[in-house]
Design an enzyme around this catalytic site. Structure first.
Site, PDB file in Angstrom:
ATOM      1  N   ILE A  20       0.837  -1.205   0.000  1.00 49.31           N
ATOM      2  CA  ILE A  20       0.000   0.000   0.000  1.00 49.31           C
ATOM      3  C   ILE A  20       0.868   1.250   0.000  1.00 49.31           C
ATOM      4  O   ILE A  20       0.679   2.139  -0.811  1.00 49.31           O
ATOM      5  CB  ILE A  20      -0.933   0.033   1.233  1.00 49.31           C
ATOM      6  N   ASP A 178       1.973  11.491  17.577  1.00 48.09           N
ATOM      7  CA  ASP A 178       1.957  11.923  16.176  1.00 48.09           C
ATOM      8  C   ASP A 178       0.520  12.142  15.718  1.00 48.09           C
ATOM      9  O   ASP A 178       0.085  11.572  14.724  1.00 48.09           O
ATOM     10  CB  ASP A 178       2.660  10.868  15.314  1.00 48.09           C
TER      11      ASP A 178
END
Lengths: 272, 199
Positions: A20, A178
């Protein structure tokens, strides 16, 4: 490379998986973890996202092995802690720390970044050098339907879900490390678990009870909003409103600290 | 019985056979037979050990097919990497299912007990393992059934063993029983998957 690498089960699984995307730290794949049984007694498939922290040739092999292992372990531990706290995160399906492989529940949905019209992740680089994706993007915008309408939620509701989910996570003393709109997904209402806001990528997560760490987590998200979405202030304000409601009494201290962090940035001054 | 073929597993563990037996009537005998087999010496012992060379799992503690598959996958992975914590890949499945590191506790809870009525039998083997089902039926007296845990899972015990009773994840207002069970299954399955890196 270790001796058993060539015959590793996890690398065999990856060789049959669909790639991906790739970052500096890991490569991500889609695969079906378990084969269909014979006789075919079920159509239930276990679709997974495989995150492979590949071997880094620039690191000493023993350092590489121990870093990879501890990062896979850290990510898995943060996820299980979130699950127990009721935070919506992908379930864990397989861990092979020796090979740096983590398989997580596949989320049927789209990133919040995409849903807010910020494009899909990685699109900015691809769009620059590929004619095809320019065309595709133009076609998508031509369509001009709000991608959110398919999910039956408004932008404001989406922001409230984001705030509520982060509050649950912080109440469980997990700091994401994050937070960006790319690291949140909206699970499609057609999926088994229904419409949910799911936090993803706990690669930098850690546990902390400090107000500072939670405030910085929010600040990182605020900056991410400002840099990826136009007119982000009202959006982030809705996130904070829901976060405040979820945090209860803890909010006052975090709010004060968030104001401090905004003035000085994410890195704390080491003076004094 | 269902058979799963995992092409990426080593040849000696590439095929996984799973069978569910209901109304098992010889659980106590089976348990003592397994214990006896482990103590026998010589070729007689080898034969007896081969006869009970399966993972016998109390079906009441399994939440879903994926839960079981996850435990099997992690056990075979440990076997492939020479990292088994117990003596065989079959006992490793029981170890993987139990949240603690205590092997005898894992066998006591998740293995066959004198009162087991619903039994899952698992065999991990090569491609040419012809008489698996017959060999299972030779040691288990019970009704071979289609694999479905509907009405079998003892959710209260699962919650107790996994210490889920006070978790915020299950303290949601107005949650339905079905939703609660999905959440339990997710936490338990994920815990099984990450057991090798838990501590």
């Amino acid at each position: 490379m270790t001796a058993h690498t060539s015959s590793s089960s996890s690398l065999g699984l990856i060789s049959s998986a669909t790639a991906i995307s790739q970052g500096a730290e890991a490569k991500v794949y889609y695969a079906s973890l378990h084969p269909a049984p014979s006789p075919a007694s079920t159509t239930e498939t276990v679709d997974v996202l495989i995150k492979h922290r590949f071997h880094k040739g620039y690191r000493h092999p023993s350092l590489d092995n121990s870093l990879t292992k501890s990062r896979v372990a850290g990510e898995a531990r943060a996820l299980i802690r979130c699950l127990r706290c009721g935070v919506h995160v992908p379930g864990i399906r397989m861990v092979d720390a020796a090979e740096g492989v983590l398989a997580l529940e596949w989320i049927d949905g789209k990133s919040v970044r995409f849903l807010l019209g910020g494009g899909a992740e990685g699109e900015e680089e691809e769009a620059a050098d590929s004619e095809d994706s320019d065309v595709a993007e133009a076609a998508a915008q031509e369509d001009d339907t709000d991608p959110l309408s398919e999910y039956g939620a408004t932008q404001d509701e989406l922001m409230a879900m984001v705030g509520a989910e982060i509050a649950k996570m912080h109440r469980g003393d997990v700091v994401h490390g994050d937070l960006t709109t790319s690291n949140m997904m909206l699970r499609h209402p057609r999926s088994e678990k229904g419409l949910q806001l799911v936090l993803i990528d706990f690669g930098l997560a850690y546990t902390s009870t400090l107000v500072e760490d939670k405030a910085v987590d929010l600040y990182v998200l605020e900056r991410a909003f400002a840099s990826t979405h136009p007119a982000s202030e009202p959006l982030f304000a809705s996130v904070l409103r829901a976060y405040q409601a979820g945090m209860g009494r803890e909010w006052t201290a975090i709010s004060k600290r968030l104001d401090d962090v905004r003035l000085r940035g994410r890195k704390r001054s080491m003076v004094g | 019985m269902e058979t799963y073929h995992y092409p990426s597993f080593p040849a000696d563990a590439s095929h996984v056979h799973i069978a569910l037996f209901k109304n098992v009537s010889n659980a106590a005998e089976l348990r003592s037979r397994i214990v006896r087999a482990s103590l026998l010496e010589g070729s007689e012992g080898d034969l007896e050990r081969e006869a009970v060379n399966f993972a016998f799992i109390d079906a009441r503690l399994i939440c879903s097919r994926v839960h079981l598959q996850t435990a099997i996958y992690q056990a075979v992975l440990a076997h492939a990497q020479g990292a088994l914590r117990t003596k065989t890949v079959h006992s490793e499945i029981l170890w993987t299912l139990n949240p603690s590191n205590n092997i005898s506790e894992a066998i006591r809870r998740y293995g066959v007990s004198d009162t087991t009525a619903f039994l899952i039998v698992v065999r991990i083997s090569t491609a040419n393992d012809a008489n698996v089902l017959a060999n299972m039926q030779a040691v288990v007296s019970g009704e071979l059934s289609r694999f479905s845990l509907e009405g079998i899972t003892d959710w209260a015990s699962v919650k107790k063993y996994y210490k889920l009773n006070s978790e915020p994840a299950l303290k949601i207002q107005g949650i339905t029983l079905v939703q609660e069970r999905k959440i339990i299954d997710e936490i338990v399955t994920s815990t099984v998957a990450m057991k090798s890196v838990m501590t």
